[in-house]
Design a protein around this motif. Structure first.
Motif, PDB file in Angstrom:
ATOM      1  N   ALA A  76       0.845  -1.203   0.000  1.00  0.00           N
ATOM      2  CA  ALA A  76       0.000   0.000   0.000  1.00  0.00           C
ATOM      3  C   ALA A  76       0.876   1.247   0.000  1.00  0.00           C
ATOM      4  O   ALA A  76       2.003   1.250   0.500  1.00  0.00           O
ATOM      5  CB  ALA A  76      -0.905  -0.006   1.227  1.00  0.00           C
ATOM      6  N   LEU A 109      -9.232  -4.886 -10.233  1.00  0.00           N
ATOM      7  CA  LEU A 109      -9.325  -3.427 -10.168  1.00  0.00           C
ATOM      8  C   LEU A 109      -8.945  -2.824 -11.517  1.00  0.00           C
ATOM      9  O   LEU A 109      -9.532  -1.838 -11.962  1.00  0.00           O
ATOM     10  CB  LEU A 109      -8.377  -2.889  -9.089  1.00  0.00           C
ATOM     11  CG  LEU A 109      -8.632  -3.346  -7.646  1.00  0.00           C
ATOM     12  CD1 LEU A 109      -7.494  -2.872  -6.752  1.00  0.00           C
ATOM     13  CD2 LEU A 109      -9.971  -2.818  -7.145  1.00  0.00           C
ATOM     14  N   ASP A 124      -7.257  -6.385  -5.685  1.00  0.00           N
ATOM     15  CA  ASP A 124      -7.130  -5.952  -4.292  1.00  0.00           C
ATOM     16  C   ASP A 124      -6.440  -7.097  -3.545  1.00  0.00           C
ATOM     17  O   ASP A 124      -6.866  -8.247  -3.613  1.00  0.00           O
ATOM     18  CB  ASP A 124      -8.529  -5.700  -3.725  1.00  0.00           C
ATOM     19  CG  ASP A 124      -8.497  -5.162  -2.302  1.00  0.00           C
ATOM     20  OD1 ASP A 124      -7.535  -5.456  -1.557  1.00  0.00           O
ATOM     21  OD2 ASP A 124      -9.457  -4.481  -1.920  1.00  0.00           O
ATOM     22  N   GLU A 137      -1.733   6.617  -1.720  1.00  0.00           N
ATOM     23  CA  GLU A 137      -2.886   6.812  -2.593  1.00  0.00           C
ATOM     24  C   GLU A 137      -3.795   5.595  -2.685  1.00  0.00           C
ATOM     25  O   GLU A 137      -4.976   5.727  -3.005  1.00  0.00           O
ATOM     26  CB  GLU A 137      -2.409   7.192  -4.002  1.00  0.00           C
ATOM     27  CG  GLU A 137      -1.636   8.507  -4.042  1.00  0.00           C
ATOM     28  CD  GLU A 137      -1.200   8.865  -5.447  1.00  0.00           C
ATOM     29  OE1 GLU A 137      -1.516   8.095  -6.376  1.00  0.00           O
ATOM     30  OE2 GLU A 137      -0.538   9.904  -5.615  1.00  0.00           O
ATOM     31  N   SER A 138      -3.268   4.407  -2.450  1.00  0.00           N
ATOM     32  CA  SER A 138      -4.094   3.210  -2.611  1.00  0.00           C
ATOM     33  C   SER A 138      -3.640   2.106  -1.669  1.00  0.00           C
ATOM     34  O   SER A 138      -2.529   2.132  -1.126  1.00  0.00           O
ATOM     35  CB  SER A 138      -4.031   2.716  -4.064  1.00  0.00           C
ATOM     36  OG  SER A 138      -2.696   2.379  -4.409  1.00  0.00           O
ATOM     37  N   THR A 152      -2.066  -4.147  -3.450  1.00  0.00           N
ATOM     38  CA  THR A 152      -2.630  -4.848  -4.603  1.00  0.00           C
ATOM     39  C   THR A 152      -1.762  -6.058  -4.950  1.00  0.00           C
ATOM     40  O   THR A 152      -0.631  -6.194  -4.475  1.00  0.00           O
ATOM     41  CB  THR A 152      -2.727  -3.934  -5.834  1.00  0.00           C
ATOM     42  OG1 THR A 152      -1.423  -3.430  -6.153  1.00  0.00           O
ATOM     43  CG2 THR A 152      -3.688  -2.776  -5.580  1.00  0.00           C
TER      44      THR A 152
END
Length: 343
Positions: free
Chosen positions: A122, A170, A206, A125-126, A129
């Protein structure tokens, strides 16, 4: 460039032929058109050449009139029936382990594609993944769109079947130019962010999905299927005598028929020893020579600038007439008729 000997599983071929049949095509005729005897497809652990599969995609789209066939493949078939790799994945405890085994045993499905997985931490911003990426490793793979489309659609279909959930990525990346029409991409992979002209083809998930349990996984069956998978992988990574002989035939076929004694010498064997080993493998030098010539002839006939006389010479036939008779025996057609029908 000489053709390579990289292969794909019979199970994967049968998926394409099944989908083509669903669209009204004659599966056996398609197989024969690219030099595959339908009888070869009865062995679930059998292999066919990647270049034959590439030709099959071209023929299947023409026969079905369905340009999006490769995108639809995953939803048209049962992805859990493609052989030992599917059985290994079926008995993994979680989706994360499924991805791990898929990457490790990729060659069982297709030697010309490398699948890799990477956990991306991580950032500001996100969240974290997981990237499942495809990389072409074989020069025989010339049709990128059907190759990438079919692989990703089957992967996604398998993920959904294994977990019982309609999971989506995603982001879905394709390492080929933006198509004029992306409606099928959106339908098959959506909802997802589609990216074309990407540096690599990949599904971005994710990372939380890695802990998703696999339905009906049986830990006691997992070691049995993994042993079978390891045996197949070991065989692929250790070239068989038959593949070594065919490789030598290709390298020595320069306007004349390679002699058995020459091939035996290049393999550091006596002629009688080589003949005995081939007999124990259920074949002979003449059979391998014919198989190699047939595979090369089919490839050459798809090149419009090569005459059938040139091809006969390249394959070591003393006279074009001998090549014509041999090709008709192999395929049921003359070289000229085959070129008109399939080139």
């Amino acid at each position: 460039m000489l053709p390579t000997s990289e292969t794909i599983s019979v199970g994967s071929i049968n998926l394409i032929l099944f989908a083509a049949r669903q669209q009204g095509a004659d599966g056996d005729a398609l197989a024969r058109a690219v030099g595959i005897d339908p009888d070869q497809l009865q062995n679930p652990d059998g292999r066919v050449l990647i270049r034959q599969v590439q030709a099959l995609w071209h023929e299947a789209v023409i026969a079905t009139g369905e340009p999006a066939l490769s995108l639809k493949l995953g939803e048209m078939i049962n992805p859990l029936t493609i052989g030992v790799l599917a059985y290994v994945m079926m008995h993994c405890p979680t989706l994360g382990r499924v991805f791990e085994k898929l990457c490790h045993y990729q060659d069982i499905a297709c030697e010309g594609i490398r699948t890799t997985g990477q956990l991306i931490p991580a950032d500001d911003e996100s969240g974290a993944t997981y990237r499942l990426s495809l990389h072409i490793t074989s020069p025989d793979i010339i049709y990128l769109e059907p190759t990438f489309n079919s692989e990703l659609s089957v992967y996604l279909s398998a993920i959904r079947a294994l977990t019982g959930q309609r999971l989506t990525a995603l982001e879905t990346r394709f390492a080929y130019p933006h198509p004029a029409d992306t409606r099928e991409h959106e339908r098959v992979f959506g909802p997802t962010r589609l990216v074309f002209d990407a540096a690599e083809t990949a599904l971005i998930f994710d990372a939380a999905l890695l802990d998703t349990p696999v339905l009906n996984a049986n830990p006691s069956l997992f070691p049995l299927f993994e042993k079978h998978a390891n045996d197949i992988l070991s065989q692929l990574q250790t070239p068989s005598l038959k593949s070594r002989v065919k490789g030598e035939i290709v390298s020595m076929m320069k306007g004349e028929e390679p002699a058995l004694a020459t091939i035996a010498d290049r393999l550091a064997m006596g002629v009688r020893t080589l003949q005995l080993h081939l007999k124990e493998s259920g074949t002979s030098y003449q059979q391998l020579l014919d198989e190699t010539r047939k595979e090369l002839a089919i490839g050459h006939l798809r090149e419009p600038n090569m005459s059938t006389t040139d091809i006969a010479y390249l394959l070591g036939f003393a006279e074009p007439s001998v090549f014509f008779r041999s090709f008709k025996k192999w395929t049921g057609q003359t070289p000229g008729a085959y070129r008109l029908a399939y080139a």
